[in-house]
Write an enzyme that holds these catalytic residues in place. Sequence first.
Site, PDB file in Angstrom:
ATOM      1  N   SER A  92       0.851  -1.184   0.000  1.00 46.50           N
ATOM      2  CA  SER A  92       0.000   0.000   0.000  1.00 46.50           C
ATOM      3  C   SER A  92       0.888   1.235   0.000  1.00 46.50           C
ATOM      4  O   SER A  92       2.088   1.153   0.264  1.00 46.50           O
ATOM      5  CB  SER A  92      -0.922  -0.020   1.225  1.00 46.50           C
ATOM      6  OG  SER A  92      -1.768   1.118   1.249  1.00 46.50           O
ATOM      7  N   CYS A  93       0.286   2.391  -0.305  1.00 46.19           N
ATOM      8  CA  CYS A  93       1.033   3.659  -0.250  1.00 46.19           C
ATOM      9  C   CYS A  93      -0.002   4.773  -0.174  1.00 46.19           C
ATOM     10  O   CYS A  93      -1.028   4.615   0.489  1.00 46.19           O
ATOM     11  CB  CYS A  93       1.949   3.813  -1.460  1.00 46.19           C
ATOM     12  SG  CYS A  93       1.099   3.822  -3.058  1.00 46.19           S
ATOM     13  N   GLY A  94       0.231   5.906  -0.824  1.00 48.55           N
ATOM     14  CA  GLY A  94      -0.746   6.981  -0.817  1.00 48.55           C
ATOM     15  C   GLY A  94      -1.909   6.732  -1.755  1.00 48.55           C
ATOM     16  O   GLY A  94      -3.072   6.848  -1.374  1.00 48.55           O
ATOM     17  N   GLY A 147      -1.506   4.089  -4.523  1.00 48.72           N
ATOM     18  CA  GLY A 147      -1.242   2.901  -5.335  1.00 48.72           C
ATOM     19  C   GLY A 147      -0.104   3.039  -6.319  1.00 48.72           C
ATOM     20  O   GLY A 147       0.093   2.155  -7.155  1.00 48.72           O
ATOM     21  N   TRP A 186      -3.857   4.254   0.787  1.00 48.43           N
ATOM     22  CA  TRP A 186      -4.244   5.054   1.944  1.00 48.43           C
ATOM     23  C   TRP A 186      -5.261   6.144   1.610  1.00 48.43           C
ATOM     24  O   TRP A 186      -6.081   6.517   2.456  1.00 48.43           O
ATOM     25  CB  TRP A 186      -3.022   5.665   2.610  1.00 48.43           C
ATOM     26  CG  TRP A 186      -3.398   6.317   3.919  1.00 48.43           C
ATOM     27  CD1 TRP A 186      -3.430   7.642   4.209  1.00 48.43           C
ATOM     28  CD2 TRP A 186      -3.838   5.639   5.095  1.00 48.43           C
ATOM     29  NE1 TRP A 186      -3.889   7.837   5.498  1.00 48.43           N
ATOM     30  CE2 TRP A 186      -4.133   6.618   6.065  1.00 48.43           C
ATOM     31  CE3 TRP A 186      -4.019   4.290   5.426  1.00 48.43           C
ATOM     32  CZ2 TRP A 186      -4.594   6.306   7.337  1.00 48.43           C
ATOM     33  CZ3 TRP A 186      -4.484   3.977   6.698  1.00 48.43           C
ATOM     34  CH2 TRP A 186      -4.755   4.973   7.630  1.00 48.43           C
TER      35      TRP A 186
END
Length: 278
Positions: A234-236, A238, A263
């Site tokens: 996951s990240c901000g 994708g 996120w």
Amino acid sequence: MTIKLIEADTLAERLKHYPLAVLKATMALPGGGTSEHTHTEHLPDSQTIDLDNEGSRHKQGKVHQRLDTDDLARLVGKLGLTPQSEVVVYDGFGMFCAPRIWWMLKAIGHDKVRVLNGGLPAWQRAGGLTNQQSKSAPFHQLYQPQPQKGWFVDSAEVLAALNTETQIVDARSPARFDGNEPEPRAGVRSGHIPGSLNVYYQELLTDNRLRSAAELNAIFDKKNVNLQQPIICSCGSGITACIVGMAALICGAPKVTVYDGSWTEWGSDPALPVELSQ
């Protein structure tokens, strides 16, 4: 193991002898930072996919959602690609959004696709020629996708994975992961998915290039990521999750997927649990 990266000198040599399809991934950094569009140089005969526009879905306020299989097939078909095309993806930052295009292409079954390690800066350092404009596709193709399971998951699948052997690995900066720095997008809570591990994508890079497999393995080990167990990245929104995912695959991880909404989706939904670091 399928080769996922190509170095600038190798690409330059292959372009002399093989018909490669070169794609430039573009987007703006979140929070109004540097735009990929400020990198006006292009590799010779490369075409562009803009992840802020035609390269993503932007429904219901979400950003960088992956295109439906048929929509992505139409997009790459318009660029002249077929499932047999040998594709190289790069970006102007070095290693930022190109892995996202790689990941999307793998999800529709495209086999021959690699990322230029170090992107445009590495190409220029190697003495590669550039153009001021990207090229237009000479003709459209009917791209027949072969969708592959396991490349993306949604929030329901992430929620179901909590408190299991599946590891959630978050690529955001430690300050954002811990909840000490506000998110760059309005309306998104601070913190992280409960039980997730933080592997900041920048730690996997050196001079905007992915580190060696040995170095990557050492970093994952230091961060307590078990590469033999399932991983959800996951990240901000994708994008950089795909860098972490690619790094894990290079290290031999057998089961790696990306949480598409990441996120931005999770932190915007008050029904989903959030954890702050102590």
